[in-house]
Design a protein around this motif. Structure first.
Motif, PDB file in Angstrom:
ATOM      1  N   LEU A 129       0.850  -1.186   0.000  1.00 31.84           N
ATOM      2  CA  LEU A 129       0.000   0.000   0.000  1.00 31.84           C
ATOM      3  C   LEU A 129       0.890   1.241   0.000  1.00 31.84           C
ATOM      4  CD1 LEU A 129      -2.906   1.210   0.438  1.00 31.84           C
ATOM      5  CD2 LEU A 129      -2.349   1.205   2.885  1.00 31.84           C
ATOM      6  N   ASN A 149       4.462   8.691   4.071  1.00 32.22           N
ATOM      7  CA  ASN A 149       5.769   8.228   3.621  1.00 32.22           C
ATOM      8  C   ASN A 149       6.568   9.220   2.773  1.00 32.22           C
ATOM      9  OD1 ASN A 149       4.518   4.881   3.361  1.00 32.22           O
ATOM     10  ND2 ASN A 149       5.781   5.742   4.968  1.00 32.22           N
ATOM     11  N   PHE A 192      11.081  -5.224   3.580  1.00 28.02           N
ATOM     12  CA  PHE A 192      10.020  -5.852   2.796  1.00 28.02           C
ATOM     13  C   PHE A 192       9.830  -5.130   1.461  1.00 28.02           C
ATOM     14  CE2 PHE A 192       5.518  -5.755   1.580  1.00 28.02           C
ATOM     15  CZ  PHE A 192       5.344  -7.095   1.302  1.00 28.02           C
ATOM     16  N   ASP A 225       6.396   2.128  14.591  1.00 25.35           N
ATOM     17  CA  ASP A 225       6.767   2.175  13.168  1.00 25.35           C
ATOM     18  C   ASP A 225       5.535   2.493  12.322  1.00 25.35           C
ATOM     19  OD1 ASP A 225       8.531   2.205  11.044  1.00 25.35           O
ATOM     20  OD2 ASP A 225       8.742   0.033  10.896  1.00 25.35           O
ATOM     21  N   ASP A 226       5.793   2.859  11.064  1.00 23.52           N
ATOM     22  CA  ASP A 226       4.692   3.230  10.172  1.00 23.52           C
ATOM     23  C   ASP A 226       3.887   2.010   9.744  1.00 23.52           C
ATOM     24  OD1 ASP A 226       6.833   2.278   8.599  1.00 23.52           O
ATOM     25  OD2 ASP A 226       6.420   3.644   6.937  1.00 23.52           O
ATOM     26  N   PHE A 227       4.570   0.947   9.292  1.00 21.64           N
ATOM     27  CA  PHE A 227       3.892  -0.259   8.796  1.00 21.64           C
ATOM     28  C   PHE A 227       4.394  -1.484   9.545  1.00 21.64           C
ATOM     29  CE2 PHE A 227       2.732   2.180   5.046  1.00 21.64           C
ATOM     30  CZ  PHE A 227       1.612   1.526   4.551  1.00 21.64           C
ATOM     31  N   ALA A 269       4.553  -5.465   8.484  1.00 19.44           N
ATOM     32  CA  ALA A 269       4.288  -6.470   7.440  1.00 19.44           C
ATOM     33  C   ALA A 269       4.752  -7.824   7.973  1.00 19.44           C
ATOM     34  CB  ALA A 269       4.993  -6.070   6.150  1.00 19.44           C
ATOM     35  N   ASN A 270       6.009  -8.189   7.712  1.00 17.93           N
ATOM     36  CA  ASN A 270       6.518  -9.463   8.225  1.00 17.93           C
ATOM     37  C   ASN A 270       7.196  -9.331   9.584  1.00 17.93           C
ATOM     38  OD1 ASN A 270       5.651 -10.954   5.964  1.00 17.93           O
ATOM     39  ND2 ASN A 270       7.401 -10.164   4.796  1.00 17.93           N
ATOM     40  N   GLY A 271       7.304  -8.114  10.048  1.00 20.18           N
ATOM     41  CA  GLY A 271       7.825  -7.897  11.405  1.00 20.18           C
ATOM     42  C   GLY A 271       9.328  -7.735  11.496  1.00 20.18           C
ATOM     43  N   GLU A 272       9.996  -7.661  10.359  1.00 22.91           N
ATOM     44  CA  GLU A 272      11.464  -7.595  10.381  1.00 22.91           C
ATOM     45  C   GLU A 272      11.976  -6.320  11.049  1.00 22.91           C
ATOM     46  OE1 GLU A 272      13.783  -9.877   9.271  1.00 22.91           O
ATOM     47  OE2 GLU A 272      12.031 -11.187   9.209  1.00 22.91           O
ATOM     48  N   ALA A 273      11.383  -5.179  10.702  1.00 24.13           N
ATOM     49  CA  ALA A 273      11.845  -3.903  11.271  1.00 24.13           C
ATOM     50  C   ALA A 273      11.647  -3.903  12.790  1.00 24.13           C
ATOM     51  CB  ALA A 273      11.094  -2.738  10.633  1.00 24.13           C
ATOM     52  N   LYS A 277      -0.563  -4.668   8.320  1.00 23.27           N
ATOM     53  CA  LYS A 277      -1.170  -5.493   7.260  1.00 23.27           C
ATOM     54  C   LYS A 277      -1.346  -6.877   7.873  1.00 23.27           C
ATOM     55  CE  LYS A 277       2.033  -4.360   4.428  1.00 23.27           C
ATOM     56  NZ  LYS A 277       2.908  -4.436   3.243  1.00 23.27           N
TER      57      LYS A 277
HETATM   58  P1  5GP Z   1       8.281  -5.515   8.001  1.00 25.14           P
HETATM   59  O1  5GP Z   1       9.650  -5.225   8.521  1.00 25.14           O
HETATM   60  O2  5GP Z   1       7.254  -5.620   9.088  1.00 25.14           O
HETATM   61  O3  5GP Z   1       8.248  -6.670   7.057  1.00 25.14           O
HETATM   62  O4  5GP Z   1       7.864  -4.269   7.113  1.00 25.14           O
HETATM   63  C1  5GP Z   1       7.696  -3.021   7.715  1.00 25.14           C
HETATM   64  C2  5GP Z   1       8.588  -1.978   7.090  1.00 25.14           C
HETATM   65  O5  5GP Z   1       8.543  -2.080   5.673  1.00 25.14           O
HETATM   66  C3  5GP Z   1       8.099  -0.617   7.472  1.00 25.14           C
HETATM   67  O6  5GP Z   1       9.135   0.062   8.155  1.00 25.14           O
HETATM   68  C4  5GP Z   1       7.754   0.078   6.166  1.00 25.14           C
HETATM   69  O7  5GP Z   1       8.697   1.084   5.915  1.00 25.14           O
HETATM   70  C5  5GP Z   1       7.894  -0.962   5.091  1.00 25.14           C
HETATM   71  N1  5GP Z   1       6.609  -1.451   4.551  1.00 25.14           N
HETATM   72  C6  5GP Z   1       6.112  -2.712   4.653  1.00 25.14           C
HETATM   73  N2  5GP Z   1       4.968  -2.844   3.953  1.00 25.14           N
HETATM   74  C7  5GP Z   1       4.704  -1.634   3.433  1.00 25.14           C
HETATM   75  C8  5GP Z   1       3.645  -1.141   2.605  1.00 25.14           C
HETATM   76  O8  5GP Z   1       2.688  -1.845   2.202  1.00 25.14           O
HETATM   77  N3  5GP Z   1       3.698   0.172   2.241  1.00 25.14           N
HETATM   78  C9  5GP Z   1       4.719   0.982   2.654  1.00 25.14           C
HETATM   79  N4  5GP Z   1       4.680   2.258   2.252  1.00 25.14           N
HETATM   80  N5  5GP Z   1       5.757   0.546   3.421  1.00 25.14           N
HETATM   81  C10 5GP Z   1       5.741  -0.743   3.813  1.00 25.14           C
END
Ligand code: 5GP
Length: 191
Positions: free
Chosen positions: A20, A27, A99, A124-126, A128-132, A156
Motif C-alpha cells: 500500500l 511516507n 520488505f 513504526d509506520d507499517f 508487514a513481516n515484522g522484520e523492522a 497489514k
Molecule cells: P516488516 O519489517 O514488518 O516486514 O515491514 C515493515 C517496514 O517495511 C516498514 O518500516 C515500512 O517502511 C515498510 N513497509 C512494509 N509494507 C509496506 C507497505 O505496504 N507500504 C509501505 N509504504 N511501506 C511498507
C-alpha cells in the motif's frame, strides 16, 4: 482509528496485493494534523504504561513517534539505516530485511540513547513481516531496556508480523489493520 482509516481509503494507493502506498500523508508528504491525532491515539492506547523513550526507525517512523513524544513528554530515538561518520563505535546494531526494498540493512542506535533504565515503546509506520520491529526489539534487548509494547500506524494483518510478535507475548497496538489488498481493494478488519 476512524480518521486514519478514512485517509487510507481516500488517499492510499494499492500497488499490489501486498503493498500500500501512502505517500501523500505518511511516507513522503506528511499530514501534521493526522500525525498529531496518531500521536494522541498511541498515548491513549499505552496510557497504562510508563514510557521513558520511543524507539523507531528512519525515516517514516519519525513523524508519528515525534507526535507521540510531544504528547507524553518522552524523547524519540530513531535507528539509522546508514552509519554516519559521527556514529562510529559505541553502537547497538541489528540486521533488518526490508520488505519493500528487498534488501538487508544494518540499523544502528548510539549506546548514549538507550539504557537498562529505559521503558521503551517501539513505533513504526507499517507492520508487514515484522522484520523492522524485530530489529528494534533486538537493539532494545542489547541495551537492557524494557520494551512495554509496539505501536504501529498501519498493520497489514494478512502478513505474519503481528501474529509472530503477539505469540511472543509482545503487546502490539495498530491504529489501522488491513485485512486484504486483493484486487486493488482496501479492506480493514472490523475492530
Ligand atoms: P516488516 O519489517 O514488518 O516486514 O515491514 C515493515 C517496514 O517495511 C516498514 O518500516 C515500512 O517502511 C515498510 N513497509 C512494509 N509494507 C509496506 C507497505 O505496504 N507500504 C509501505 N509504504 N511501506 C511498507
Amino acid at each position: 482509528m476512524k480518521l486514519l482509516k478514512e485517509k487510507i481509503m481516500n488517499d492510499g494507493k494499492v500497488l499490489s496485493d501486498t503493498v500500500l502506498k501512502v505517500d501523500s500523508f505518511l511516507n513522503h508528504q506528511i499530514d501534521p494534523l493526522l500525525m498529531k491525532e496518531i500521536g494522541e491515539e498511541f498515548a491513549n492506547r499505552f496510557t497504562d504504561e510508563v514510557i521513558t523513550k520511543i524507539l523507531t526507525i528512519e525515516s517514516s517512523g519519525i513523524a508519528p513517534s515525534t507526535m507521540l513524544g510531544l504528547t507524553i513528554g518522552a524523547p524519540v530515538v530513531f535507528a539509522r539505516k546508514r552509519k554516519s561518520l559521527t556514529l562510529s563505535g559505541n553502537l547497538y546494531s541489528s540486521k533488518v530485511h526490508s520488505f519493500t526494498k528487498n534488501e538487508t540493512n544494518e540499523i544502528s542506535v548510539s549506546k548514549d540513547f538507550l539504557s537498562p533504565d529505559d521503558n521503551v515503546l517501539i513505533v513504526d509506520d507499517f507492520l508487514a513481516n515484522g522484520e523492522a520491529v524485530k530489529g528494534l526489539l533486538d537493539i532494545a534487548q542489547q541495551s537492557g531496556a524494557t520494551v512495554v509494547g509496539v505501536g504501529i500506524v498501519i498493520e497489514k494483518g494478512f502478513q505474519q508480523g503481528g501474529q509472530i510478535l503477539r505469540e511472543q507475548g509482545i503487546r502490539v497496538e495498530s491504529l489501522a489493520n488491513i485485512k486484504s489488498l486483493a484486487n486493488g481493494q482496501i479492506e480493514f478488519f472490523d475492530y
